[in-house]
Design an enzyme around this catalytic site. Structure first.
Site, mmCIF file in Angstrom:
data_model
loop_
_atom_site.group_PDB
_atom_site.id
_atom_site.type_symbol
_atom_site.label_atom_id
_atom_site.label_comp_id
_atom_site.label_asym_id
_atom_site.label_seq_id
_atom_site.Cartn_x
_atom_site.Cartn_y
_atom_site.Cartn_z
ATOM 1 N N ASN A 102 -29.068 -25.974 -51.897
ATOM 2 C CA ASN A 102 -27.785 -25.575 -52.466
ATOM 3 C C ASN A 102 -27.987 -24.430 -53.447
ATOM 4 O O ASN A 102 -29.038 -24.291 -54.059
ATOM 5 C CB ASN A 102 -27.113 -26.767 -53.168
ATOM 6 C CG ASN A 102 -26.872 -27.919 -52.209
ATOM 7 O OD1 ASN A 102 -26.792 -27.702 -50.999
ATOM 8 N ND2 ASN A 102 -26.816 -29.120 -52.727
ATOM 9 N N HIS A 119 -32.885 -21.651 -51.523
ATOM 10 C CA HIS A 119 -32.026 -20.591 -50.971
ATOM 11 C C HIS A 119 -31.367 -19.764 -52.065
ATOM 12 O O HIS A 119 -30.329 -19.148 -51.843
ATOM 13 C CB HIS A 119 -30.969 -21.198 -50.037
ATOM 14 C CG HIS A 119 -31.578 -21.848 -48.837
ATOM 15 N ND1 HIS A 119 -30.932 -22.831 -48.119
ATOM 16 C CD2 HIS A 119 -32.775 -21.670 -48.244
ATOM 17 C CE1 HIS A 119 -31.720 -23.221 -47.114
ATOM 18 N NE2 HIS A 119 -32.849 -22.533 -47.173
HETATM 19 C C1 BV8 Z 1 -36.214 -17.672 -42.474
HETATM 20 C C2 BV8 Z 1 -27.784 -19.420 -48.921
HETATM 21 C C3 BV8 Z 1 -37.861 -16.183 -41.712
HETATM 22 C C4 BV8 Z 1 -26.681 -18.465 -48.577
HETATM 23 C C5 BV8 Z 1 -28.449 -20.489 -46.824
HETATM 24 C C6 BV8 Z 1 -37.272 -21.893 -37.278
HETATM 25 C C7 BV8 Z 1 -38.178 -21.605 -38.296
HETATM 26 C C8 BV8 Z 1 -37.842 -20.702 -39.304
HETATM 27 C C9 BV8 Z 1 -36.565 -20.086 -39.295
HETATM 28 C C10 BV8 Z 1 -35.682 -20.375 -38.279
HETATM 29 C C11 BV8 Z 1 -36.035 -21.269 -37.282
HETATM 30 N N1 BV8 Z 1 -34.999 -21.339 -36.431
HETATM 31 C C12 BV8 Z 1 -33.996 -20.525 -36.876
HETATM 32 C C13 BV8 Z 1 -34.383 -19.925 -37.989
HETATM 33 C C14 BV8 Z 1 -33.574 -18.981 -38.739
HETATM 34 C C15 BV8 Z 1 -32.704 -19.635 -39.792
HETATM 35 C C16 BV8 Z 1 -32.174 -20.976 -39.415
HETATM 36 O O1 BV8 Z 1 -32.720 -21.999 -39.808
HETATM 37 N N2 BV8 Z 1 -31.076 -20.978 -38.690
HETATM 38 C C17 BV8 Z 1 -30.450 -22.240 -38.328
HETATM 39 C C18 BV8 Z 1 -28.926 -22.066 -38.357
HETATM 40 C C19 BV8 Z 1 -30.953 -22.632 -36.967
HETATM 41 N N3 BV8 Z 1 -33.445 -19.744 -41.019
HETATM 42 C C20 BV8 Z 1 -33.499 -18.690 -41.831
HETATM 43 O O2 BV8 Z 1 -33.016 -17.614 -41.554
HETATM 44 C C21 BV8 Z 1 -34.248 -18.851 -43.147
HETATM 45 N N4 BV8 Z 1 -35.172 -17.776 -43.281
HETATM 46 O O3 BV8 Z 1 -36.546 -18.492 -41.699
HETATM 47 O O4 BV8 Z 1 -36.832 -16.480 -42.623
HETATM 48 C C22 BV8 Z 1 -38.564 -15.051 -42.309
HETATM 49 C C23 BV8 Z 1 -39.892 -15.216 -42.703
HETATM 50 C C24 BV8 Z 1 -40.568 -14.151 -43.255
HETATM 51 C C25 BV8 Z 1 -39.915 -12.923 -43.443
HETATM 52 C C26 BV8 Z 1 -38.572 -12.771 -43.081
HETATM 53 C C27 BV8 Z 1 -37.884 -13.847 -42.507
HETATM 54 C C28 BV8 Z 1 -33.308 -18.733 -44.324
HETATM 55 C C29 BV8 Z 1 -32.280 -19.815 -44.305
HETATM 56 C C30 BV8 Z 1 -31.457 -19.775 -45.592
HETATM 57 C C31 BV8 Z 1 -30.019 -19.438 -45.273
HETATM 58 N N5 BV8 Z 1 -29.215 -19.495 -46.493
HETATM 59 N N6 BV8 Z 1 -27.770 -20.542 -47.981
HETATM 60 C C32 BV8 Z 1 -25.345 -18.996 -48.961
HETATM 61 O O5 BV8 Z 1 -25.235 -20.181 -49.313
HETATM 62 O O6 BV8 Z 1 -24.386 -18.213 -48.929
HETATM 63 S S1 BV8 Z 1 -28.367 -21.805 -45.773
HETATM 64 C C33 BV8 Z 1 -26.977 -22.682 -46.135
HETATM 65 O O7 BV8 Z 1 -26.663 -23.450 -44.995
HETATM 66 C C34 BV8 Z 1 -27.190 -23.685 -47.204
HETATM 67 O O8 BV8 Z 1 -28.019 -23.230 -48.222
HETATM 68 C C35 BV8 Z 1 -27.780 -24.842 -46.492
HETATM 69 O O9 BV8 Z 1 -29.162 -24.795 -46.487
HETATM 70 C C36 BV8 Z 1 -27.332 -24.626 -45.083
HETATM 71 C C37 BV8 Z 1 -26.413 -25.732 -44.718
HETATM 72 O O10 BV8 Z 1 -27.233 -26.868 -44.570
HETATM 73 P P1 BV8 Z 1 -26.932 -28.219 -45.351
HETATM 74 O O11 BV8 Z 1 -27.215 -28.023 -46.793
HETATM 75 O O12 BV8 Z 1 -27.656 -29.262 -44.622
HETATM 76 O O13 BV8 Z 1 -25.400 -28.401 -45.246
HETATM 77 P P2 BV8 Z 1 -24.596 -28.849 -43.958
HETATM 78 O O14 BV8 Z 1 -23.181 -28.496 -44.220
HETATM 79 O O15 BV8 Z 1 -25.294 -28.333 -42.742
HETATM 80 O O16 BV8 Z 1 -24.758 -30.423 -43.910
HETATM 81 C C38 BV8 Z 1 -24.215 -31.199 -44.941
HETATM 82 C C39 BV8 Z 1 -24.716 -32.598 -44.708
HETATM 83 O O17 BV8 Z 1 -24.210 -33.409 -45.766
HETATM 84 C C40 BV8 Z 1 -24.218 -33.213 -43.406
HETATM 85 O O18 BV8 Z 1 -25.300 -33.865 -42.781
HETATM 86 C C41 BV8 Z 1 -23.171 -34.228 -43.873
HETATM 87 O O19 BV8 Z 1 -23.167 -35.365 -43.034
HETATM 88 C C42 BV8 Z 1 -23.712 -34.593 -45.220
HETATM 89 N N7 BV8 Z 1 -22.724 -35.108 -46.177
HETATM 90 C C43 BV8 Z 1 -21.386 -34.855 -46.234
HETATM 91 N N8 BV8 Z 1 -20.859 -35.528 -47.292
HETATM 92 C C44 BV8 Z 1 -21.891 -36.182 -47.905
HETATM 93 C C45 BV8 Z 1 -23.076 -35.912 -47.198
HETATM 94 N N9 BV8 Z 1 -24.267 -36.419 -47.554
HETATM 95 C C46 BV8 Z 1 -24.301 -37.215 -48.630
HETATM 96 N N10 BV8 Z 1 -23.209 -37.530 -49.368
HETATM 97 C C47 BV8 Z 1 -22.003 -37.027 -49.032
HETATM 98 N N11 BV8 Z 1 -20.919 -37.350 -49.767
#
Ligand code: BV8
Length: 244
Positions: A102, A119
């Protein structure tokens, strides 16, 4: 919900706990998660499309409007009992590393120390070209510029396609290698490399515990899945540990 005795005992006995949180831990504070449809004006946009350097360079004013909207929203909310419980947990165990995906700063506002912002942080401004933090930008401008080099300013978050801050990555890898308990809270475990920390901890012999109302891609690989809201389950975990 009652916390399984095996979980209470493992957390009580843990020398080091690695906690990884996602947007779900802030949901009960009123911060929409990435999975939920965005509200109002932003409903038509997919955060995964907006949170990229390409989107920013294509339309810096649009992206700044989005971040200003998020900053305003987060500045109006407060940490919830889940945030406070994690701050309390760190005081109850010998070692705890808190990695958050977050960018809302709510863990720090709840009293957690040494929070690892995997992040980045929503409220930080950085020079796009130089990468340094800038504290004196003209933030009222539609697309603020760096007073130093005149280039664009950007929010201090890590966008998709950008590297995780090296220190954060190093701290996370070390914690995953040495923790006895791994606690995944409120994350869909879909965003990498954060999503790989649970498997790394498991390879080091840690007990994996997940707190989430919904099952995720990690659920079938954890030892204990505590189904529920983090604002309810985490305080219950704390009171179970504190109970003799
Ligand atoms: C990178 C900041 C490489 C911005 C964010 C494999 C390996 C490495 C990378 C990749 C890979 N495959 C794909 C990639 C690329 C990519 C990626 O992962 N894509 C995904 C979509 C497949 N990753 C990247 O690009 C990362 N960088 O790998 O760089 C590199 C290396 C060297 C040199 C250059 C490059 C960077 C990723 C960071 C992106 N930035 N945020 C902003 O916020 O504006 S990510 C953003 O989305 C958030 O920070 C967060 O991390 C993400 C959302 O995820 P969650 O936090 O899990 O939130 P979500 O809504 O998905 O889920 C919420 C959960 O809460 C649910 O499960 C729900 O059920 C639950 N919930 C709901 N209510 C409650 C609850 N739980 C508890 N209590 C409740 N009440």
């Amino acid at each position: 919900m009652s916390i399984p005795e095996a979980v209470v005992e493992a957390v009580r006995a843990a020398r080091h706990i690695l906690v990884v949180t996602g947007a779900g831990v802030s949901a009960e504070s009123g911060v929409p998660t990435f999975r939920e449809a965005q509200t109002g004006l932003w409903e038509q946009f997919d955060p995964h499309e907006l949170a990229t350097p390409e989107a920013f360079l294509r339309d810096p004013e649009l992206i700044w409007r989005w971040y200003h909207w998020r900053r305003e929203l987060v500045s109006r909310v407060r940490p919830n009992p889940g945030h406070y419980a994690l701050a309390e947990l760190a005081r109850l165990v010998p070692g705890l590393t808190l990695i958050t995906q977050n960018v809302d700063g709510l863990h720090q506002r709840a009293g957690s120390e040494d929070v690892v912002e995997f992040h980045g942080n929503l409220f930080e401004d950085r020079c796009f070209a130089e990468g340094c933090v800038v504290t004196n930008g003209d933030m009222d401008a539609p697309a603020p510029h760096c007073p130093g080099c005149g280039g664009l300013l950007r929010p201090g978050v890590v966008w998709f396609g950008e590297a995780i801050p090296p220190q954060a990555l190093h701290t996370a890898g070390q914690a995953a290698a040495k923790c006895d308990v791994f606690l995944s809270v409120g994350t869909s475990s879909l965003v990498w490399p954060a999503a790989g920390l649970g498997d790394a901890a498991r390879e080091s012999g840690a007990m994996l515990i997940e707190i989430n109302p919904d099952a995720t891609t990690l659920t079938d690989r954890v030892h204990h899945y505590l189904q529920g809201k983090s604002g309810e389950v985490l305080p219950e975990l704390i009171s179970s540990i504190a109970r003799d």
